[in-house]
Enzyme design. Sequence first.
Site, PDB file in Angstrom:
ATOM      1  N   SER A 125     114.842  -3.236  -8.789  1.00 26.51           N
ATOM      2  CA  SER A 125     115.647  -2.157  -8.226  1.00 26.51           C
ATOM      3  C   SER A 125     114.961  -0.805  -8.367  1.00 26.51           C
ATOM      4  O   SER A 125     115.124   0.073  -7.523  1.00 26.51           O
ATOM      5  CB  SER A 125     116.988  -2.051  -8.954  1.00 26.51           C
ATOM      6  OG  SER A 125     117.690  -3.237  -8.869  1.00 26.51           O
ATOM      7  N   HIS A 146     112.640  -4.959  -1.949  1.00 25.56           N
ATOM      8  CA  HIS A 146     113.903  -4.624  -2.620  1.00 25.56           C
ATOM      9  C   HIS A 146     115.080  -4.844  -1.685  1.00 25.56           C
ATOM     10  O   HIS A 146     115.319  -4.053  -0.777  1.00 25.56           O
ATOM     11  CB  HIS A 146     113.839  -3.169  -3.121  1.00 25.56           C
ATOM     12  CG  HIS A 146     115.092  -2.731  -3.805  1.00 25.56           C
ATOM     13  ND1 HIS A 146     115.546  -1.440  -3.773  1.00 25.56           N
ATOM     14  CD2 HIS A 146     115.999  -3.421  -4.530  1.00 25.56           C
ATOM     15  CE1 HIS A 146     116.673  -1.355  -4.448  1.00 25.56           C
ATOM     16  NE2 HIS A 146     116.971  -2.541  -4.921  1.00 25.56           N
ATOM     17  N   GLU A 158     113.671  -2.501   1.170  1.00 22.56           N
ATOM     18  CA  GLU A 158     112.593  -1.535   0.964  1.00 22.56           C
ATOM     19  C   GLU A 158     111.324  -2.321   0.634  1.00 22.56           C
ATOM     20  O   GLU A 158     111.325  -3.151  -0.278  1.00 22.56           O
ATOM     21  CB  GLU A 158     112.954  -0.594  -0.191  1.00 22.56           C
ATOM     22  CG  GLU A 158     114.156   0.284   0.145  1.00 22.56           C
ATOM     23  CD  GLU A 158     114.647   1.143  -1.022  1.00 22.56           C
ATOM     24  OE1 GLU A 158     115.290   2.163  -0.758  1.00 22.56           O
ATOM     25  OE2 GLU A 158     114.387   0.799  -2.197  1.00 22.56           O
ATOM     26  N   ASN A 197     117.959   4.016  -4.221  1.00 24.14           N
ATOM     27  CA  ASN A 197     118.441   4.154  -5.598  1.00 24.14           C
ATOM     28  C   ASN A 197     118.043   5.491  -6.212  1.00 24.14           C
ATOM     29  O   ASN A 197     118.712   6.006  -7.104  1.00 24.14           O
ATOM     30  CB  ASN A 197     117.934   2.998  -6.471  1.00 24.14           C
ATOM     31  CG  ASN A 197     118.709   1.719  -6.181  1.00 24.14           C
ATOM     32  OD1 ASN A 197     119.727   1.736  -5.491  1.00 24.14           O
ATOM     33  ND2 ASN A 197     118.229   0.605  -6.705  1.00 24.14           N
TER      34      ASN A 197
HETATM   35  N1  LIG Z   1     122.637  -7.128  -8.624  1.00 21.35           N
HETATM   36  C1  LIG Z   1     122.300  -6.195  -7.757  1.00 21.35           C
HETATM   37  O1  LIG Z   1     123.148  -5.507  -7.174  1.00 21.35           O
HETATM   38  C2  LIG Z   1     120.842  -5.948  -7.448  1.00 21.35           C
HETATM   39  C3  LIG Z   1     120.499  -5.319  -6.247  1.00 21.35           C
HETATM   40  C4  LIG Z   1     119.137  -5.145  -5.934  1.00 21.35           C
HETATM   41  C5  LIG Z   1     118.183  -5.557  -6.834  1.00 21.35           C
HETATM   42  N2  LIG Z   1     118.547  -6.153  -8.012  1.00 21.35           N
HETATM   43  C6  LIG Z   1     117.480  -6.591  -8.909  1.00 21.35           C
HETATM   44  O2  LIG Z   1     117.303  -8.002  -8.783  1.00 21.35           O
HETATM   45  C7  LIG Z   1     116.876  -8.545 -10.022  1.00 21.35           C
HETATM   46  C8  LIG Z   1     117.817  -9.643 -10.431  1.00 21.35           C
HETATM   47  O3  LIG Z   1     119.117  -9.117 -10.558  1.00 21.35           O
HETATM   48  P1  LIG Z   1     120.421 -10.037 -10.547  1.00 21.35           P
HETATM   49  O4  LIG Z   1     121.564  -9.128 -10.387  1.00 21.35           O
HETATM   50  O5  LIG Z   1     120.221 -11.179  -9.604  1.00 21.35           O
HETATM   51  O6  LIG Z   1     120.382 -10.601 -12.051  1.00 21.35           O
HETATM   52  P2  LIG Z   1     121.092 -11.903 -12.629  1.00 21.35           P
HETATM   53  O7  LIG Z   1     121.227 -11.680 -14.088  1.00 21.35           O
HETATM   54  O8  LIG Z   1     122.291 -12.272 -11.832  1.00 21.35           O
HETATM   55  O9  LIG Z   1     120.015 -13.056 -12.398  1.00 21.35           O
HETATM   56  C9  LIG Z   1     118.783 -13.115 -13.064  1.00 21.35           C
HETATM   57  C10 LIG Z   1     118.374 -14.580 -13.145  1.00 21.35           C
HETATM   58  O10 LIG Z   1     117.040 -14.635 -13.620  1.00 21.35           O
HETATM   59  C11 LIG Z   1     116.959 -15.713 -14.528  1.00 21.35           C
HETATM   60  N3  LIG Z   1     115.788 -15.547 -15.368  1.00 21.35           N
HETATM   61  C12 LIG Z   1     115.654 -14.905 -16.537  1.00 21.35           C
HETATM   62  N4  LIG Z   1     114.379 -14.989 -16.978  1.00 21.35           N
HETATM   63  C13 LIG Z   1     113.717 -15.701 -16.056  1.00 21.35           C
HETATM   64  C14 LIG Z   1     112.399 -16.130 -15.937  1.00 21.35           C
HETATM   65  N5  LIG Z   1     111.501 -15.821 -16.878  1.00 21.35           N
HETATM   66  N6  LIG Z   1     112.055 -16.867 -14.855  1.00 21.35           N
HETATM   67  C15 LIG Z   1     112.963 -17.174 -13.887  1.00 21.35           C
HETATM   68  N7  LIG Z   1     114.257 -16.791 -13.973  1.00 21.35           N
HETATM   69  C16 LIG Z   1     114.609 -16.061 -15.029  1.00 21.35           C
HETATM   70  C17 LIG Z   1     118.277 -15.687 -15.257  1.00 21.35           C
HETATM   71  O11 LIG Z   1     118.527 -16.930 -15.906  1.00 21.35           O
HETATM   72  C18 LIG Z   1     119.230 -15.388 -14.127  1.00 21.35           C
HETATM   73  O12 LIG Z   1     119.693 -16.567 -13.496  1.00 21.35           O
HETATM   74  C19 LIG Z   1     116.784  -7.369 -10.987  1.00 21.35           C
HETATM   75  O13 LIG Z   1     115.488  -6.875 -11.001  1.00 21.35           O
HETATM   76  C20 LIG Z   1     117.752  -6.367 -10.378  1.00 21.35           C
HETATM   77  O14 LIG Z   1     117.443  -5.041 -10.766  1.00 21.35           O
HETATM   78  C21 LIG Z   1     119.856  -6.369  -8.323  1.00 21.35           C
END
Ligand SMILES: NC(=O)c1ccc[n+]([C@@H]2O[C@H](COP(=O)([O-])OP(=O)(O)OC[C@H]3O[C@@H](n4cnc5c(N)ncnc54)[C@H](O)[C@@H]3O)[C@@H](O)[C@H]2O)c1
Length: 397
Positions: A125, A146, A158, A197
């Site tokens: 993000s 992104h 992005e 963001n």
């Molecule tokens: N949630 C949002 O609104 C949003 C929006 C845009 C970007 N993001 C970004 O996306 C990314 C993920 O966010 P999310 O909300 O899906 O998080 P989340 O916690 O829902 O999911 C993360 C997943 O990654 C897994 N994980 C942890 N370590 C790992 C590894 N070493 N290898 C593979 N999988 C692993 C976890 O078990 C989990 O299932 C982050 O960088 C976040 O900043 C999130």
Amino acid sequence: MRVDDIKKIAVLGAGAMGHGIAMVALLAGYNVVLRDINQEFVDKGVKAIRDDFEKFYVAKGELTEEELDKIMNEQLTTAVDMKDAASDIDFAIEAVPEIMKIKKEVFADLDKYAPKHAILASNTSNMSITEIAKATKREEKVVGTHFFNPPTIMRLVEVIKGEKTIEETMQVAVDLMKIFGKIPVRVEKDSPGFIANRVIASTIALLGAILDQKVAMPEEIDAMMKKFGQPMGPYELLDYVGLDVVYDGGIYFSKILYPDYAPAKAFETLVKDGHLGMKTGKGVYDWSRGRPKIDLSKSTDKLDPIDLMSVEINEGIKLVEEGVCTPKDVDIAMKYGYSRAKGPFEMAEDIPHDLLKDRLEKLAHKFNKKIFEPTETIKDGRLGELLKKAGYDEYAV
Ligand SMILES: NC(=O)c1ccc[n+]([C@@H]2O[C@H](COP(=O)([O-])OP(=O)(O)OC[C@H]3O[C@@H](n4cnc5c(N)ncnc54)[C@H](O)[C@@H]3O)[C@@H](O)[C@H]2O)c1
């Protein structure tokens, strides 16, 4: 490499974003391997994919049960072991937690097992693509993609260029996002929070300062902005995004960009008490009975909608001054990433620039935050020129 060379895509992390990104790639016809750190998380991700497909596609007649079965059985595979996940892919999208150490471990591992030609993308993000790329021996093939939440619905992606990312990598990523049906925006310079963001970070700093200094109640501001035409109040939006995400972003921006972005005490307290917004049933608002009902009669004149618009316009101009992107890209990012009716530069067409300068100076003084001070472009009276050069109406000069 060209986009046509992409046949198989790995999605690393099967959580909120990973499962949604996998759905997008599956819908575009790609073979997808979904990887998480243990079988339980992988299974949860696969279930989330099936459930969402059922609810949002089959129930609406956009997919038949047979088509869904075919996608799930023939296009989607899973893995826990990185070697199994990466050995025959052409493109990878990482969506693991927003922690640099974890991202770097995943990229080092990916680099070890993915074919030499494969492009490795991060869905971070806010964090530096340049830094993530350093964990690999193919920095030129590392890029940011992104997505916004939920990836199946939000159209903005992005596409971020790290310091070593080559044009070919950018082009393939942009082309792939177009095949996904997305609206890719090029981020030419790796900068914290990229576009949307980063613009929102200034609003979050203002919303936090309003609470900490007890200038107005959240409902008063949300009512004001809803009456002004925003579909969702700004505090309601923070609850929707997640106050933990808001908090972590504030910490990151305050360390890398400027201390003024540090999370407000009000948000810190809510997060420490486990009130993270919609997902926990309580945040700034109570969500236990669904979306909060904002009483429009509470609208306040303690602030002006122009104040909230001004900080976003100011932040958008900073991005252009820093060479991160064009004014049009800032507007596209805010419209398709945060569902705004108008982007900051389109709003700047309608606000007299003297008024903009005046409001920003007052906000900087009132909240004691330098980040609200008008940018050089506004201070020097060059905003009209900038708008005109970028193809906007310079009417408000
Ligand atoms: N949630 C949002 O609104 C949003 C929006 C845009 C970007 N993001 C970004 O996306 C990314 C993920 O966010 P999310 O909300 O899906 O998080 P989340 O916690 O829902 O999911 C993360 C997943 O990654 C897994 N994980 C942890 N370590 C790992 C590894 N070493 N290898 C593979 N999988 C692993 C976890 O078990 C989990 O299932 C982050 O960088 C976040 O900043 C999130």
